[in-house]
Scaffold this motif. Structure first.
Motif, short mmCIF file in Angstrom:
data_model
loop_
_atom_site.label_atom_id
_atom_site.label_comp_id
_atom_site.label_asym_id
_atom_site.label_seq_id
_atom_site.Cartn_x
_atom_site.Cartn_y
_atom_site.Cartn_z
N LYS A 2 0.81 -1.21 0.00
CA LYS A 2 0.00 0.00 0.00
C LYS A 2 0.85 1.27 0.00
O LYS A 2 0.42 2.31 -0.51
CB LYS A 2 -0.94 -0.01 1.20
CG LYS A 2 -2.03 -1.06 1.12
CD LYS A 2 -2.96 -0.98 2.32
CE LYS A 2 -4.06 -2.02 2.23
NZ LYS A 2 -4.97 -1.96 3.40
N THR A 3 2.05 1.18 0.57
CA THR A 3 2.92 2.36 0.58
C THR A 3 3.28 2.79 -0.83
O THR A 3 3.30 3.98 -1.15
CB THR A 3 4.19 2.09 1.41
OG1 THR A 3 3.81 1.81 2.75
CG2 THR A 3 5.12 3.28 1.37
N GLU A 24 -5.93 10.07 4.37
CA GLU A 24 -5.94 8.62 4.18
C GLU A 24 -4.57 8.11 3.73
O GLU A 24 -4.10 7.06 4.19
CB GLU A 24 -7.01 8.25 3.15
CG GLU A 24 -7.15 6.76 2.91
CD GLU A 24 -8.22 6.44 1.89
OE1 GLU A 24 -8.28 5.28 1.44
OE2 GLU A 24 -8.99 7.36 1.52
N GLU A 27 -2.30 7.96 6.64
CA GLU A 27 -2.59 6.82 7.51
C GLU A 27 -1.99 5.53 6.94
O GLU A 27 -1.48 4.68 7.69
CB GLU A 27 -4.10 6.68 7.69
CG GLU A 27 -4.50 5.57 8.64
CD GLU A 27 -3.89 5.72 10.03
OE1 GLU A 27 -3.62 4.67 10.66
OE2 GLU A 27 -3.67 6.86 10.48
N VAL A 28 -2.04 5.37 5.61
CA VAL A 28 -1.43 4.20 4.98
C VAL A 28 0.06 4.15 5.29
O VAL A 28 0.61 3.10 5.65
CB VAL A 28 -1.67 4.22 3.46
CG1 VAL A 28 -0.78 3.19 2.76
CG2 VAL A 28 -3.13 3.93 3.15
N ARG A 30 1.68 5.54 7.72
CA ARG A 30 1.94 5.28 9.14
C ARG A 30 1.69 3.82 9.51
O ARG A 30 2.44 3.22 10.28
CB ARG A 30 1.03 6.16 10.01
CG ARG A 30 1.37 7.64 10.00
CD ARG A 30 0.60 8.36 11.09
NE ARG A 30 0.77 9.80 11.02
CZ ARG A 30 -0.08 10.61 10.42
NH1 ARG A 30 -1.18 10.14 9.84
NH2 ARG A 30 0.15 11.91 10.39
N SER A 31 0.64 3.24 8.96
CA SER A 31 0.19 1.93 9.42
C SER A 31 0.96 0.76 8.81
O SER A 31 1.09 -0.28 9.45
CB SER A 31 -1.31 1.76 9.12
OG SER A 31 -1.56 1.78 7.72
N GLU A 32 1.47 0.91 7.57
CA GLU A 32 2.09 -0.24 6.93
C GLU A 32 3.51 -0.49 7.44
O GLU A 32 4.02 -1.61 7.34
CB GLU A 32 2.09 -0.08 5.42
CG GLU A 32 2.37 -1.38 4.72
CD GLU A 32 2.17 -1.32 3.22
OE1 GLU A 32 1.45 -2.18 2.70
OE2 GLU A 32 2.74 -0.42 2.58
N SER A 33 4.16 0.51 7.93
CA SER A 33 5.50 0.37 8.52
C SER A 33 6.51 -0.25 7.55
O SER A 33 7.31 -1.10 7.93
CB SER A 33 5.43 -0.49 9.80
OG SER A 33 4.56 0.09 10.73
N ARG A 40 9.90 7.89 6.34
CA ARG A 40 8.48 7.99 6.67
C ARG A 40 8.12 9.41 7.10
O ARG A 40 7.13 9.99 6.64
CB ARG A 40 8.13 7.01 7.80
CG ARG A 40 6.65 7.00 8.17
CD ARG A 40 6.43 6.32 9.50
NE ARG A 40 7.06 7.09 10.58
CZ ARG A 40 7.66 6.55 11.64
NH1 ARG A 40 7.75 5.23 11.76
NH2 ARG A 40 8.19 7.33 12.57
#
Length: 243
Positions: A2-3, A24, A27-28, A30-33, A40
């Motif tokens: 997704k990144t 949104e 958030e992608v 941040r969340s996928e790491s 980042r």
């Protein structure tokens, strides 16, 4: 990944829906790491910068960066093959590669358009991502370095790709090139074309050449439809119907 999908959207010509989707996209990321802390945070800073400015201003900045000249072209093979005939065959080969993996292109898209390339990779497995992004990494490093020289926050996109795909042996050479190269000649020549068109059309006092002696011409006399204001159309913007 997704990144990669988020990076592709941030790299394409800015549209209203993209501007609205910035939270949104953040958030992608941040969340996928998938990124280290520095790349980042740089991506999130870019998103904050885009969110804080009006869309029209973002679009003007984008065009001035990516659409006026060749140094920051978002077409991979422009940097690899230039105008040689090898570029055409490389396009055909890349398009066939997409098709073999079930990815059919819109007729308006060029297969080497980097946001499209990243959209494709975001649907693939780690091996495909590593192989193809690794092949393209010298160009990604060069573009990131050129944007860094311009102090543009868009450099974060290419630094993030380098973090995902790994750097390349040519990285130091690419950064040295960006730091020491002269101005983009395609922009210089474009400005010369503007000047020559204006002098010829507005200042020609030779009746045989179709000119006149009026040194104060009225408005809207320059034939702007014949002046190559942009080096290449942006396929992503065409597909979105924004240009």
């Amino acid at each position: 990944m997704k990144t990669l999908h988020a990076i592709a959207h941030l790299m394409a010509y800015p549209t209203g829906p993209m501007h609205e989707a910035l939270p949104e996209l953040a958030e992608v990321i941040r969340s996928e790491s998938r990124l280290g802390e520095a790349p980042r945070d740089a991506l999130l800073a870019l998103i904050d910068d885009l969110a804080a400015r009006p869309l029209v201003e973002i679009q003007e900045n984008y065009v001035s960066l990516f659409d006026r000249g060749r140094h920051l072209s978002l077409h991979l093979f422009e940097h690899v093959h230039g105008e040689s005939r090898d570029r055409g065959q490389a396009m055909v080969d890349l398009m066939e590669h997409y098709r073999l993996h079930g990815y059919e292109l819109d007729a308006k898209e060029l297969p080497d358009y980097i946001p499209l390339f990243l959209e494709y990779l975001s649907t693939q497995d780690e091996t495909e991502i590593t192989d193809m992004l690794g092949d393209a990494m010298p160009v990604m490093v060069l573009l990131g370095a050129r944007l860094e020289e311009k102090e543009s926050p868009y450099a974060a996109l290419f630094h993030a790709l380098e973090a995902i795909g790994g750097s390349c042996e040519q990285a130091r050479d690419m950064r040295d090139l960006a730091a020491n190269e002269g101005p983009d000649e395609s922009i210089t020549k474009m400005d010369e074309i503007w000047e020559e068109e204006q002098v010829t059309f507005l200042g020609n006092n030779d009746p045989a050449g179709g000119g006149c002696g009026n040194t104060s011409p009225g408005p809207a006399t320059t034939p702007t439809d014949e002046i190559p204001v942009r080096w290449v159309d942006n396929p992503g913007a065409q597909a979105a119907g924004q240009r």
